[in-house]
Write an enzyme that holds these catalytic residues in place. Sequence first.
Site, PDB file in Angstrom:
ATOM      1  N   ARG A  40       0.822  -1.213   0.029  1.00  0.00           N
ATOM      2  CA  ARG A  40      -0.038   0.062   0.002  1.00  0.00           C
ATOM      3  C   ARG A  40       0.895   1.320  -0.157  1.00  0.00           C
ATOM      4  O   ARG A  40       0.385   2.118   0.446  1.00  0.00           O
ATOM      5  CB  ARG A  40      -1.130  -0.070   1.263  1.00  0.00           C
ATOM      6  CG  ARG A  40      -1.913  -1.219   0.964  1.00  0.00           C
ATOM      7  CD  ARG A  40      -3.135  -0.938   2.181  1.00  0.00           C
ATOM      8  NE  ARG A  40      -4.140  -1.843   1.776  1.00  0.00           N
ATOM      9  CZ  ARG A  40      -4.350  -2.881   2.772  1.00  0.00           C
ATOM     10  NH1 ARG A  40      -3.293  -3.257   3.487  1.00  0.00           N
ATOM     11  NH2 ARG A  40      -5.184  -3.842   2.335  1.00  0.00           N
TER      12      ARG A  40
ATOM     13  N   LYS B  21       8.279  21.662 -15.946  1.00  0.00           N
ATOM     14  CA  LYS B  21       7.547  20.680 -15.339  1.00  0.00           C
ATOM     15  C   LYS B  21       7.164  20.865 -14.026  1.00  0.00           C
ATOM     16  O   LYS B  21       5.987  20.602 -13.643  1.00  0.00           O
ATOM     17  CB  LYS B  21       8.155  19.483 -15.853  1.00  0.00           C
ATOM     18  CG  LYS B  21       7.578  18.115 -15.173  1.00  0.00           C
ATOM     19  CD  LYS B  21       6.419  17.879 -16.131  1.00  0.00           C
ATOM     20  CE  LYS B  21       5.611  16.378 -15.930  1.00  0.00           C
ATOM     21  NZ  LYS B  21       6.576  15.130 -16.465  1.00  0.00           N
TER      22      LYS B  21
ATOM     23  N   GLU C  90      -3.744  16.735 -12.641  1.00  0.00           N
ATOM     24  CA  GLU C  90      -4.174  16.866 -13.862  1.00  0.00           C
ATOM     25  C   GLU C  90      -5.419  17.224 -14.089  1.00  0.00           C
ATOM     26  O   GLU C  90      -6.293  16.733 -14.727  1.00  0.00           O
ATOM     27  CB  GLU C  90      -3.908  15.816 -14.777  1.00  0.00           C
ATOM     28  CG  GLU C  90      -3.906  16.090 -16.381  1.00  0.00           C
ATOM     29  CD  GLU C  90      -3.156  15.093 -17.294  1.00  0.00           C
ATOM     30  OE1 GLU C  90      -4.175  14.312 -17.522  1.00  0.00           O
ATOM     31  OE2 GLU C  90      -2.095  14.922 -17.304  1.00  0.00           O
TER      32      GLU C  90
ATOM     33  N   ARG D  39      -2.494  21.229 -15.871  1.00  0.00           N
ATOM     34  CA  ARG D  39      -1.281  20.187 -16.154  1.00  0.00           C
ATOM     35  C   ARG D  39      -1.669  19.331 -17.582  1.00  0.00           C
ATOM     36  O   ARG D  39      -0.720  18.727 -18.161  1.00  0.00           O
ATOM     37  CB  ARG D  39      -1.235  19.118 -15.091  1.00  0.00           C
ATOM     38  CG  ARG D  39      -0.018  18.167 -15.103  1.00  0.00           C
ATOM     39  CD  ARG D  39       0.085  17.408 -14.113  1.00  0.00           C
ATOM     40  NE  ARG D  39       1.195  16.181 -14.473  1.00  0.00           N
ATOM     41  CZ  ARG D  39       1.733  15.515 -13.411  1.00  0.00           C
ATOM     42  NH1 ARG D  39       1.554  15.663 -12.383  1.00  0.00           N
ATOM     43  NH2 ARG D  39       2.731  14.654 -13.810  1.00  0.00           N
TER      44      ARG D  39
ATOM     45  N   ASN E 250       0.306  17.517 -22.154  1.00  0.00           N
ATOM     46  CA  ASN E 250      -0.071  16.531 -22.915  1.00  0.00           C
ATOM     47  C   ASN E 250      -0.172  17.034 -24.265  1.00  0.00           C
ATOM     48  O   ASN E 250      -0.613  15.994 -25.478  1.00  0.00           O
ATOM     49  CB  ASN E 250      -1.558  15.765 -22.764  1.00  0.00           C
ATOM     50  CG  ASN E 250      -1.896  15.332 -21.618  1.00  0.00           C
ATOM     51  OD1 ASN E 250      -0.880  14.448 -21.121  1.00  0.00           O
ATOM     52  ND2 ASN E 250      -2.683  15.599 -20.669  1.00  0.00           N
TER      53      ASN E 250
ATOM     54  N   HIS F 110       0.332  14.523 -27.526  1.00  0.00           N
ATOM     55  CA  HIS F 110       0.294  13.060 -26.797  1.00  0.00           C
ATOM     56  C   HIS F 110      -1.022  12.505 -27.249  1.00  0.00           C
ATOM     57  O   HIS F 110      -1.183  11.235 -27.397  1.00  0.00           O
ATOM     58  CB  HIS F 110       0.203  13.096 -25.514  1.00  0.00           C
ATOM     59  CG  HIS F 110       1.867  13.336 -24.917  1.00  0.00           C
ATOM     60  ND1 HIS F 110       2.580  14.532 -25.194  1.00  0.00           N
ATOM     61  CD2 HIS F 110       2.734  12.357 -24.217  1.00  0.00           C
ATOM     62  CE1 HIS F 110       3.765  14.273 -24.833  1.00  0.00           C
ATOM     63  NE2 HIS F 110       3.863  13.155 -24.060  1.00  0.00           N
TER      64      HIS F 110
ATOM     65  N   HIS G 275      -0.115   9.348 -28.679  1.00  0.00           N
ATOM     66  CA  HIS G 275      -0.223   7.866 -27.969  1.00  0.00           C
ATOM     67  C   HIS G 275      -1.215   6.869 -28.820  1.00  0.00           C
ATOM     68  O   HIS G 275      -0.941   5.611 -28.721  1.00  0.00           O
ATOM     69  CB  HIS G 275      -1.213   8.194 -26.667  1.00  0.00           C
ATOM     70  CG  HIS G 275      -0.167   8.520 -25.567  1.00  0.00           C
ATOM     71  ND1 HIS G 275      -0.733   9.056 -24.267  1.00  0.00           N
ATOM     72  CD2 HIS G 275       0.939   8.547 -25.413  1.00  0.00           C
ATOM     73  CE1 HIS G 275       0.221   9.081 -23.413  1.00  0.00           C
ATOM     74  NE2 HIS G 275       1.302   8.824 -24.200  1.00  0.00           N
TER      75      HIS G 275
ATOM     76  N   HIS H 237       8.124   6.412 -28.516  1.00  0.00           N
ATOM     77  CA  HIS H 237       7.152   7.319 -27.925  1.00  0.00           C
ATOM     78  C   HIS H 237       7.548   8.671 -28.589  1.00  0.00           C
ATOM     79  O   HIS H 237       6.778   9.624 -28.886  1.00  0.00           O
ATOM     80  CB  HIS H 237       7.404   7.522 -26.424  1.00  0.00           C
ATOM     81  CG  HIS H 237       6.516   8.666 -25.703  1.00  0.00           C
ATOM     82  ND1 HIS H 237       5.189   8.608 -25.545  1.00  0.00           N
ATOM     83  CD2 HIS H 237       6.876   9.315 -25.120  1.00  0.00           C
ATOM     84  CE1 HIS H 237       4.787   9.349 -24.996  1.00  0.00           C
ATOM     85  NE2 HIS H 237       5.985  10.209 -24.671  1.00  0.00           N
TER      86      HIS H 237
END
Length: 356
Positions: free
Chosen positions: A121, A227, A237, A241, A245, A248, A252, A264
């Site tokens: 955890r 960043k 996000e 934030r 992307n 992306h 992606h 990538h």
Amino acid sequence: MKSITVGLGERSYPIIIEQGLLDKIGGELHQSPFAKRYAIIADEHVASLFGGRLLASLHNNDIPAEMITFTPGEASKNLATIAELSSTLARMGFDRKDGLLALGGGVTGDITGFLAACYMRSIPFAQVPTTLLAQVDSSVGGKTGVDIPEGKNMVGAFYQPRAVFIDSQVLGQLPENELLNGLAEVIKYGVIYDRDFFKFLEMCRKDILALDLHILEDVIARCCKIKAAVVEADEKEADFRRILNFGHTIGHAVEAVSGYKLAHGSAVAMGMVAAAKLAVLKGILDQREKDRLEKLIHEFGLPVAIPQEYERSRIQEYFLADKKTIGGRVFFVLPTSIGKVIITDEIEAGLVAKVL
């Protein structure tokens, strides 16, 4: 040494950038330990390149440490790898007072961060990125996760590291394609946040490609500062934030259609050009700005067009499965000029099809 702080209150952490830092991490952890024992998580290739040095650095400072490896590549970034690594940690007797060190690129950082978030955890971890992509982007900000057949990074957690240790010297041992992988993310920062930085990349392109470490350290530090500022403003996000992307959403999807065989950085490069073309069609970006972005991407040796063999309908299907899609609405990060972007879901399907 350059040091940047990601300011998140009690969860704040340093990003340390220094040539030769890999051999000094043991000293850093001796002065500021976050665990009593460490497992270095690395793929087999990176472990053979740098694992011995990191292990020696810890042992030389009387810090108990073990090396655990996995098969290199995006194909290992899955729940089966998390299960296997968890079992290894359990068999070795790792508990909540122990920690992990992610030694490698973006895949290793994502896997190790997610493993740290889940094992018992949560146990603490630190990032030791060895690729430019990981140093300027994925090691900072606490995004962790793995892929499932339905999409990239679909299962994961926001879980911040305790520190990020960046040794720019290791970049000299990387193949050219890994440098290019990271340069796509570097260019991204100029487009979304800093026009002057974009101009700096245009001026210093040859020095960067020649691996001038002084220039590269400035590049890495600037990307990390941007960043950090974005993450401090919006850690999980919720809104702002999402500018990270840029490139992306389409990138992606292209990566997924390639079966994750496409690098990538190459996918993000294609995605940035496609997003810029969308912005031109929407009338929010000047054609000259789009051409300037496309020119820099091309001059850095990155692709600017999506290969014809990638089926366009499948690319669009992946948009809807993307974790950033909300209520069936696909959000795009579109530039309005170099240095400024907007986030919008007001994109007609016909425009996307035209760009693709």
